[in-house]
Design a protein around this motif. Structure first.
Motif, PDB file in Angstrom:
ATOM      1  N   LEU A 251       0.832  -1.204   0.000  1.00 18.87           N
ATOM      2  CA  LEU A 251       0.000   0.000   0.000  1.00 18.87           C
ATOM      3  C   LEU A 251       0.870   1.257   0.000  1.00 18.87           C
ATOM      4  O   LEU A 251       0.655   2.174  -0.805  1.00 18.87           O
TER       5      LEU A 251
ATOM      6  N   TYR B 269      -5.163  -3.943   0.700  1.00 19.12           N
ATOM      7  CA  TYR B 269      -5.768  -2.622   0.856  1.00 19.12           C
ATOM      8  C   TYR B 269      -5.957  -1.972  -0.509  1.00 19.12           C
ATOM      9  O   TYR B 269      -5.281  -1.011  -0.872  1.00 19.12           O
ATOM     10  N   SER B 270      -6.873  -2.524  -1.277  1.00 13.98           N
ATOM     11  CA  SER B 270      -7.125  -2.049  -2.637  1.00 13.98           C
ATOM     12  C   SER B 270      -8.570  -2.355  -3.017  1.00 13.98           C
ATOM     13  O   SER B 270      -9.203  -3.241  -2.438  1.00 13.98           O
TER      14      SER B 270
END
Length: 136
Positions: free
Chosen positions: A20, A128-129
């Motif tokens: 991230l 985290y996407s």
């Protein structure tokens, strides 16, 4: 096949957080390059190098799409691997064609971007996407 290409790889939480930071950090750096080109283009300046022989204006538009548009997708983690392809191609052109005959110091910045983009291409966007939410 497309879903498998876009699907993130399962990694430890610390690696996902590192990806991230890398993804967002490198994209913010590239956004500055893309934004400058976009501002110039919107201001009427379509002059640009034509390293691959497709015309100055088209070269500038494609570079803006890669450096600005794909960087935004990369920040979001949306269509990450697909967004990385134009960025990788752009950096290959910069390293081997635009700065081909130049000394290493002139290529170093573009090489750093290229290495980072290749790394993200192989690791994927991480947990985290948006891709992770879409292609779990």
């Amino acid at each position: 096949m497309l879903k498998r290409f876009l699907k993130p790889i399962k990694l430890p939480a610390s690696a996902d957080f590192g990806i991230l930071i890398l993804r967002v950090g490198i994209s913010c750096l590239m956004l500055t390059h893309g934004y400058a080109k976009l501002s110039g283009y919107l201001g009427g300046d379509s002059s640009f190098a034509d390293p691959i022989g497709i015309g100055e204006e088209l070269s500038k538009i494609l570079t803006i799409l890669a450096e600005f548009g794909c960087s935004i997708l990369l920040i979001l983690g949306l269509f990450t691997r697909a967004a990385l392809i134009p960025l990788i191609i752009t950096m290959i052109v910069v390293v081997f064609i635009v700065h081909g005959p130049d000394p290493f110091a002139e290529k170093e910045h573009a090489i750093s971007f290229l290495i980072t983009y290749l790394t993200l291409f192989f690791t994927g966007p991480g947990k985290y996407s948006i891709d992770n939410k879409l292609y779990r």
